[in-house]
Design a protein around this motif. Structure first.
Motif, PDB file in Angstrom:
ATOM      1  N   SER A  39       0.837  -1.202   0.000  1.00 47.77           N
ATOM      2  CA  SER A  39       0.000   0.000   0.000  1.00 47.77           C
ATOM      3  C   SER A  39       0.872   1.252   0.000  1.00 47.77           C
ATOM      4  CB  SER A  39      -0.932   0.008   1.211  1.00 47.77           C
ATOM      5  OG  SER A  39      -0.208   0.267   2.390  1.00 47.77           O
ATOM      6  N   SER A  40       0.288   2.346  -0.464  1.00 44.56           N
ATOM      7  CA  SER A  40       1.034   3.603  -0.524  1.00 44.56           C
ATOM      8  C   SER A  40       1.379   4.119   0.871  1.00 44.56           C
ATOM      9  CB  SER A  40       0.249   4.655  -1.301  1.00 44.56           C
ATOM     10  OG  SER A  40      -0.983   4.906  -0.662  1.00 44.56           O
ATOM     11  N   ASN A  41       0.521   3.827   1.875  1.00 45.68           N
ATOM     12  CA  ASN A  41       0.817   4.245   3.254  1.00 45.68           C
ATOM     13  C   ASN A  41       2.057   3.530   3.790  1.00 45.68           C
ATOM     14  OD1 ASN A  41      -1.391   5.925   3.279  1.00 45.68           O
ATOM     15  ND2 ASN A  41      -2.732   4.432   4.263  1.00 45.68           N
ATOM     16  N   ILE A  42       2.103   2.225   3.562  1.00 47.32           N
ATOM     17  CA  ILE A  42       3.262   1.454   4.031  1.00 47.32           C
ATOM     18  C   ILE A  42       4.515   1.909   3.308  1.00 47.32           C
ATOM     19  CG2 ILE A  42       4.300  -0.853   4.062  1.00 47.32           C
ATOM     20  CD1 ILE A  42       1.492  -1.984   4.545  1.00 47.32           C
ATOM     21  N   LEU A  43       4.402   2.133   1.992  1.00 52.60           N
ATOM     22  CA  LEU A  43       5.557   2.592   1.216  1.00 52.60           C
ATOM     23  C   LEU A  43       6.043   3.940   1.714  1.00 52.60           C
ATOM     24  CD1 LEU A  43       7.508   2.186  -1.150  1.00 52.60           C
ATOM     25  CD2 LEU A  43       5.834   3.370  -2.585  1.00 52.60           C
ATOM     26  N   GLU A  44       5.134   4.864   1.948  1.00 55.07           N
ATOM     27  CA  GLU A  44       5.506   6.204   2.411  1.00 55.07           C
ATOM     28  C   GLU A  44       6.181   6.144   3.784  1.00 55.07           C
ATOM     29  OE1 GLU A  44       4.406  10.697   2.381  1.00 55.07           O
ATOM     30  OE2 GLU A  44       3.611   9.237   0.989  1.00 55.07           O
ATOM     31  N   THR A  45       5.605   5.379   4.705  1.00 52.36           N
ATOM     32  CA  THR A  45       6.195   5.236   6.040  1.00 52.36           C
ATOM     33  C   THR A  45       7.588   4.624   5.960  1.00 52.36           C
ATOM     34  OG1 THR A  45       3.996   4.929   6.983  1.00 52.36           O
ATOM     35  CG2 THR A  45       5.860   4.244   8.335  1.00 52.36           C
ATOM     36  N   GLU A  47       9.588   4.587   3.364  1.00 52.43           N
ATOM     37  CA  GLU A  47      10.490   5.524   2.688  1.00 52.43           C
ATOM     38  C   GLU A  47      10.984   6.599   3.649  1.00 52.43           C
ATOM     39  OE1 GLU A  47      10.587   8.206  -1.375  1.00 52.43           O
ATOM     40  OE2 GLU A  47       8.663   7.823  -0.414  1.00 52.43           O
ATOM     41  N   GLN A  48      10.088   7.118   4.486  1.00 48.22           N
ATOM     42  CA  GLN A  48      10.490   8.141   5.458  1.00 48.22           C
ATOM     43  C   GLN A  48      11.501   7.581   6.458  1.00 48.22           C
ATOM     44  OE1 GLN A  48       9.835  11.355   5.246  1.00 48.22           O
ATOM     45  NE2 GLN A  48       8.695  10.889   3.388  1.00 48.22           N
ATOM     46  N   LYS A  49      11.265   6.352   6.926  1.00 49.37           N
ATOM     47  CA  LYS A  49      12.206   5.724   7.852  1.00 49.37           C
ATOM     48  C   LYS A  49      13.552   5.504   7.167  1.00 49.37           C
ATOM     49  CE  LYS A  49       8.915   3.359  10.832  1.00 49.37           C
ATOM     50  NZ  LYS A  49       8.384   2.074  11.291  1.00 49.37           N
ATOM     51  N   TRP A  50      13.513   5.087   5.913  1.00 43.22           N
ATOM     52  CA  TRP A  50      14.748   4.856   5.162  1.00 43.22           C
ATOM     53  C   TRP A  50      15.517   6.152   4.973  1.00 43.22           C
ATOM     54  CZ3 TRP A  50      16.518   6.457   0.317  1.00 43.22           C
ATOM     55  CH2 TRP A  50      17.669   5.812  -0.136  1.00 43.22           C
ATOM     56  N   ALA A  52      15.380   8.841   6.856  1.00 45.18           N
ATOM     57  CA  ALA A  52      15.918   9.242   8.164  1.00 45.18           C
ATOM     58  C   ALA A  52      17.156   8.417   8.504  1.00 45.18           C
ATOM     59  CB  ALA A  52      14.862   9.085   9.242  1.00 45.18           C
ATOM     60  N   GLN A  53      17.104   7.123   8.196  1.00 39.46           N
ATOM     61  CA  GLN A  53      18.248   6.244   8.456  1.00 39.46           C
ATOM     62  C   GLN A  53      19.443   6.651   7.590  1.00 39.46           C
ATOM     63  OE1 GLN A  53      17.668   2.161   7.273  1.00 39.46           O
ATOM     64  NE2 GLN A  53      19.070   1.420   8.845  1.00 39.46           N
ATOM     65  N   GLN A  54      19.201   6.992   6.326  1.00 38.46           N
ATOM     66  CA  GLN A  54      20.289   7.419   5.441  1.00 38.46           C
ATOM     67  C   GLN A  54      20.928   8.709   5.956  1.00 38.46           C
ATOM     68  OE1 GLN A  54      21.671   5.720   3.242  1.00 38.46           O
ATOM     69  NE2 GLN A  54      20.171   4.167   2.840  1.00 38.46           N
ATOM     70  N   GLU A  55      20.094   9.627   6.426  1.00 36.38           N
ATOM     71  CA  GLU A  55      20.613  10.889   6.966  1.00 36.38           C
ATOM     72  C   GLU A  55      21.441  10.643   8.227  1.00 36.38           C
ATOM     73  OE1 GLU A  55      18.847  15.036   8.792  1.00 36.38           O
ATOM     74  OE2 GLU A  55      17.685  13.986   7.250  1.00 36.38           O
ATOM     75  N   GLU A  56      20.949   9.752   9.093  1.00 35.40           N
ATOM     76  CA  GLU A  56      21.675   9.421  10.313  1.00 35.40           C
ATOM     77  C   GLU A  56      23.017   8.759   9.992  1.00 35.40           C
ATOM     78  OE1 GLU A  56      21.208   6.378  14.050  1.00 35.40           O
ATOM     79  OE2 GLU A  56      19.395   7.303  13.261  1.00 35.40           O
ATOM     80  N   GLU A  57      23.026   7.847   9.029  1.00 33.30           N
ATOM     81  CA  GLU A  57      24.276   7.186   8.643  1.00 33.30           C
ATOM     82  C   GLU A  57      25.269   8.179   8.050  1.00 33.30           C
ATOM     83  OE1 GLU A  57      23.474   3.841   6.103  1.00 33.30           O
ATOM     84  OE2 GLU A  57      22.253   2.853   7.634  1.00 33.30           O
ATOM     85  N   GLY A  58      24.775   9.127   7.255  1.00 31.04           N
ATOM     86  CA  GLY A  58      25.645  10.168   6.702  1.00 31.04           C
ATOM     87  C   GLY A  58      26.243  11.030   7.800  1.00 31.04           C
TER      88      GLY A  58
END
Length: 131
Positions: A39-45, A47-50, A52-58
């Motif tokens: 679902s688009s809700n699951i994808l959006e959630t 994607e946002q977590k991903w 945030a994780q990419q920003e934290e790793e950077g």
């Protein structure tokens, strides 16, 4: 022929790896998720977590680079100052090796600095592998 979820994931991973020359747009991502029944809700959630994780790793990589550079600056100053002190000791009073005291004291501090930069990162990466 039927596939279980692990087989599907592996096949899709290989296919995506082969198509890696091009980048995917957000629309393509949404379309792929829709084809997979996500679902688009699951994808959006997700994607946002991903993101945030990419920003934290950077941020973590940037901070670790800063810490490593600070350690190497500390190491170079340790070598320069202590070589000077050893030479000074050998010139002024070769019979008594007093330069060992600053070398050992500063060396202990340098060891703990090294430990905090390199060993703690190793321990953290082992913890994240377990998760």
């Amino acid at each position: 022929m039927t596939y279980d979820s692990e087989d599907v994931q592996q096949i899709l991973q290989i296919a995506l790896t082969r198509k890696q020359e091009t980048e995917f747009s957000r629309e393509e991502l949404v379309e792929m998720a829709s084809d997979l029944g996500i679902s688009s809700n699951i994808l959006e959630t997700t994607e946002q977590k991903w993101l945030a994780q990419q920003e934290e790793e950077g941020s973590r990589r940037t901070f670790n680079t800063f810490r490593r550079r600070a350690f190497w600056a500390h190491f170079v100053s340790f070598l320069a100052v202590n070589l000077f002190l050893i030479l000074l000791n050998l010139i002024t009073s070769p019979s008594y090796f007093w330069a060992i005291f600053p070398v050992l004291g500063w060396g202990l501090g340098l060891f703990f600095h090294w430990w905090s930069v390199y060993q703690i990162d190793t321990l953290r990466s082992k913890d994240t592998e377990i998760l």
